[in-house]
Design a protein around this motif. Structure first.
Motif, PDB file in Angstrom:
ATOM      1  N   ILE A   1      46.309  41.969   7.882  1.00  0.00           N
ATOM      2  CA  ILE A   1      46.316  40.649   7.250  1.00  0.00           C
ATOM      3  C   ILE A   1      46.285  40.796   5.731  1.00  0.00           C
ATOM      4  CG2 ILE A   1      44.993  38.516   6.936  1.00  0.00           C
ATOM      5  CD1 ILE A   1      44.046  38.876   9.868  1.00  0.00           C
ATOM      6  N   ALA A   2      45.448  41.702   5.251  1.00  0.00           N
ATOM      7  CA  ALA A   2      45.358  41.930   3.805  1.00  0.00           C
ATOM      8  C   ALA A   2      46.685  42.440   3.246  1.00  0.00           C
ATOM      9  CB  ALA A   2      44.236  42.909   3.500  1.00  0.00           C
ATOM     10  N   ARG A   3      47.363  43.293   4.000  1.00  0.00           N
ATOM     11  CA  ARG A   3      48.678  43.781   3.559  1.00  0.00           C
ATOM     12  C   ARG A   3      49.679  42.634   3.460  1.00  0.00           C
ATOM     13  NH1 ARG A   3      47.291  47.719   7.505  1.00  0.00           N
ATOM     14  NH2 ARG A   3      46.554  49.651   6.506  1.00  0.00           N
ATOM     15  N   LEU A   4      49.633  41.736   4.451  1.00  0.00           N
ATOM     16  CA  LEU A   4      50.506  40.571   4.422  1.00  0.00           C
ATOM     17  C   LEU A   4      50.168  39.698   3.216  1.00  0.00           C
ATOM     18  CD1 LEU A   4      52.619  38.671   5.651  1.00  0.00           C
ATOM     19  CD2 LEU A   4      50.794  37.736   7.112  1.00  0.00           C
ATOM     20  N   GLY A   5      48.869  39.505   2.981  1.00  0.00           N
ATOM     21  CA  GLY A   5      48.444  38.709   1.840  1.00  0.00           C
ATOM     22  C   GLY A   5      48.903  39.301   0.520  1.00  0.00           C
ATOM     23  N   LYS A   6      48.890  40.622   0.450  1.00  0.00           N
ATOM     24  CA  LYS A   6      49.376  41.303  -0.752  1.00  0.00           C
ATOM     25  C   LYS A   6      50.854  41.003  -0.972  1.00  0.00           C
ATOM     26  CE  LYS A   6      49.598  45.953  -2.814  1.00  0.00           C
ATOM     27  NZ  LYS A   6      49.321  47.398  -2.571  1.00  0.00           N
ATOM     28  N   GLU A   7      51.637  41.055   0.106  1.00  0.00           N
ATOM     29  CA  GLU A   7      53.070  40.743   0.022  1.00  0.00           C
ATOM     30  C   GLU A   7      53.301  39.297  -0.402  1.00  0.00           C
ATOM     31  OE1 GLU A   7      54.916  41.562   3.743  1.00  0.00           O
ATOM     32  OE2 GLU A   7      54.308  43.674   3.777  1.00  0.00           O
ATOM     33  N   LEU A   8      52.439  38.407   0.053  1.00  0.00           N
ATOM     34  CA  LEU A   8      52.589  36.986  -0.244  1.00  0.00           C
ATOM     35  C   LEU A   8      52.018  36.604  -1.604  1.00  0.00           C
ATOM     36  CD1 LEU A   8      51.513  35.566   3.246  1.00  0.00           C
ATOM     37  CD2 LEU A   8      53.836  35.613   2.324  1.00  0.00           C
TER      38      LEU A   8
ATOM     39  N   GLY B   1      28.258  42.153   7.885  1.00  0.00           N
ATOM     40  CA  GLY B   1      29.437  42.610   8.600  1.00  0.00           C
ATOM     41  C   GLY B   1      30.737  42.127   7.993  1.00  0.00           C
ATOM     42  N   THR B   2      30.773  40.866   7.582  1.00  0.00           N
ATOM     43  CA  THR B   2      32.024  40.334   7.058  1.00  0.00           C
ATOM     44  C   THR B   2      32.340  40.876   5.662  1.00  0.00           C
ATOM     45  OG1 THR B   2      33.303  38.302   6.754  1.00  0.00           O
ATOM     46  CG2 THR B   2      31.003  38.226   6.118  1.00  0.00           C
ATOM     47  N   CYS B   3      31.316  41.172   4.877  1.00  0.00           N
ATOM     48  CA  CYS B   3      31.544  41.809   3.567  1.00  0.00           C
ATOM     49  C   CYS B   3      32.066  43.239   3.744  1.00  0.00           C
ATOM     50  CB  CYS B   3      30.263  41.833   2.743  1.00  0.00           C
ATOM     51  SG  CYS B   3      29.886  40.302   1.867  1.00  0.00           S
ATOM     52  N   VAL B   4      31.464  43.971   4.667  1.00  0.00           N
ATOM     53  CA  VAL B   4      31.904  45.343   4.935  1.00  0.00           C
ATOM     54  C   VAL B   4      33.353  45.342   5.400  1.00  0.00           C
ATOM     55  CG1 VAL B   4      31.572  47.351   6.437  1.00  0.00           C
ATOM     56  CG2 VAL B   4      29.584  46.204   5.433  1.00  0.00           C
ATOM     57  N   GLU B   5      33.688  44.433   6.304  1.00  0.00           N
ATOM     58  CA  GLU B   5      35.054  44.344   6.816  1.00  0.00           C
ATOM     59  C   GLU B   5      36.028  43.945   5.711  1.00  0.00           C
ATOM     60  OE1 GLU B   5      36.975  42.380  10.785  1.00  0.00           O
ATOM     61  OE2 GLU B   5      36.080  41.000   9.340  1.00  0.00           O
ATOM     62  N   ARG B   6      35.619  43.031   4.845  1.00  0.00           N
ATOM     63  CA  ARG B   6      36.453  42.584   3.723  1.00  0.00           C
ATOM     64  C   ARG B   6      36.777  43.759   2.801  1.00  0.00           C
ATOM     65  NH1 ARG B   6      36.818  37.339   0.845  1.00  0.00           N
ATOM     66  NH2 ARG B   6      37.258  37.684  -1.356  1.00  0.00           N
TER      67      ARG B   6
ATOM     68  N   ALA C   1      39.160  46.263   4.536  1.00  0.00           N
ATOM     69  CA  ALA C   1      40.524  45.736   4.666  1.00  0.00           C
ATOM     70  C   ALA C   1      41.281  45.820   3.351  1.00  0.00           C
ATOM     71  CB  ALA C   1      40.475  44.291   5.156  1.00  0.00           C
ATOM     72  N   MET C   2      40.624  45.453   2.276  1.00  0.00           N
ATOM     73  CA  MET C   2      41.312  45.501   0.983  1.00  0.00           C
ATOM     74  C   MET C   2      41.598  46.933   0.555  1.00  0.00           C
ATOM     75  SD  MET C   2      40.050  42.422  -1.410  1.00  0.00           S
ATOM     76  CE  MET C   2      39.606  40.818  -0.760  1.00  0.00           C
TER      77      MET C   2
ATOM     78  N   ILE D   1      44.626  47.057  -2.072  1.00  0.00           N
ATOM     79  CA  ILE D   1      44.394  45.928  -2.972  1.00  0.00           C
ATOM     80  C   ILE D   1      43.209  46.228  -3.878  1.00  0.00           C
ATOM     81  CG2 ILE D   1      43.709  43.499  -3.093  1.00  0.00           C
ATOM     82  CD1 ILE D   1      45.110  43.088  -0.411  1.00  0.00           C
ATOM     83  N   ASP D   2      43.359  45.961  -5.149  1.00  0.00           N
ATOM     84  CA  ASP D   2      42.248  46.069  -6.089  1.00  0.00           C
ATOM     85  C   ASP D   2      41.316  44.891  -5.823  1.00  0.00           C
ATOM     86  OD1 ASP D   2      40.564  46.684  -8.153  1.00  0.00           O
ATOM     87  OD2 ASP D   2      41.921  46.041  -9.750  1.00  0.00           O
ATOM     88  N   ASP D   3      40.216  45.146  -5.157  1.00  0.00           N
ATOM     89  CA  ASP D   3      39.324  44.091  -4.670  1.00  0.00           C
ATOM     90  C   ASP D   3      38.763  43.260  -5.830  1.00  0.00           C
ATOM     91  OD1 ASP D   3      37.500  42.512  -3.353  1.00  0.00           O
ATOM     92  OD2 ASP D   3      36.547  44.144  -2.257  1.00  0.00           O
ATOM     93  N   PRO D   4      39.090  41.953  -5.876  1.00  0.00           N
ATOM     94  CA  PRO D   4      38.596  41.104  -6.956  1.00  0.00           C
ATOM     95  C   PRO D   4      37.224  40.500  -6.677  1.00  0.00           C
ATOM     96  CG  PRO D   4      40.059  39.826  -5.586  1.00  0.00           C
ATOM     97  CD  PRO D   4      40.009  41.220  -4.981  1.00  0.00           C
TER      98      PRO D   4
END
Length: 218
Positions: free
Chosen positions: A167-174, A196-201, A204-205, A210-213
């Motif tokens: 999903i993150a790769r798709l978001g990068k493309e978009l 858990g959701t922060c670790v996963e975020r 994924a980036m 992706i340079d995590d902002p």
């Protein structure tokens, strides 16, 4: 392309990516305020994303869930466990049948708006811990919606079989700006970086290059 769909939009990475991915088909985005620690911050991100794309955004209150349902997600930041989603303690973050409730409301709203599809952004990484994100649930709920509406409204869950990194790769493309999304289950000003959701975020980036902002507490 006709705008034939409604999207359930939390304001997190996954649903925001889907919003951008299917923006030409989405007539309405719906966020639900069910009393979680991070609801307010997520909903604000959802509002900003819809405003940017010119998509109508509704917020529907579901206070009863925060009042009557049992989940660490509804009990304050200190109740949220830290670690990876693979850890057993993450099961405490399940809000019972949350997606079933939200999809039912979204289905009724879609039928009221003459829309044919309800989009949701569950993904493969959710399956182990969240029963109402699994393929079997999505298929059964979609069939129930088709049978229960005149126009045969169904669920489109484009991310069911892919990972959050995909999903993150798709978001990068978009060109999705992930600084305008929110994920942390603790709901503080900054992401905690440990739930858990922060670790996963973070994972994924990193895997998507992706340079995590995101601004993390740690």
């Amino acid at each position: 392309m006709a705008k034939d769909s409604l999207i359930i939009l939390s304001g997190g990475m996954d649903s925001v990516t889907l919003l951008h991915y299917r923006k030409d088909r989405i007539a309405l985005a719906v966020s639900f305020d069910y009393g979680s620690n991070h609801n307010a911050r997520e909903i604000e991100c959802a509002r900003q994303q819809c405003e940017m794309l010119g998509i109508e955004h509704l917020v529907i209150p579901l206070e009863f869930m925060g009042k009557y349902f049992r989940s660490s997600l509804l009990e304050g930041a200190d109740s949220i466990p830290e670690g990876h989603y693979a850890d057993d303690n993450m099961k405490s973050t399940v809000v019972p049948f949350r997606n079933g409730i939200m999809l039912s409301i979204a289905c009724g709203l879609a039928e009221s708006r003459d829309l044919r599809h309800v989009m949701m952004a569950n993904h493969g990484g959710d399956h182990a811990i969240y029963p109402d994100c699994r393929p079997g649930f999505v298929a059964a709920m979609s069939e129930a919606m088709r049978e229960g509406t005149y126009e045969g409204i169904d669920i489109e869950a484009a991310f069911t079989d892919i990972t959050k990194s995909d999903i993150a790769r798709l978001g990068k493309e978009l060109g999705v700006d992930y600084s305008k999304t929110y994920s942390c289950y603790k709901g503080r000003e900054k992401h905690c970086g440990k739930c858990g959701t922060c670790v996963e975020r973070r994972e994924a980036m990193a895997e998507a290059g992706i340079d995590d902002p995101t601004i993390y507490e740690d």
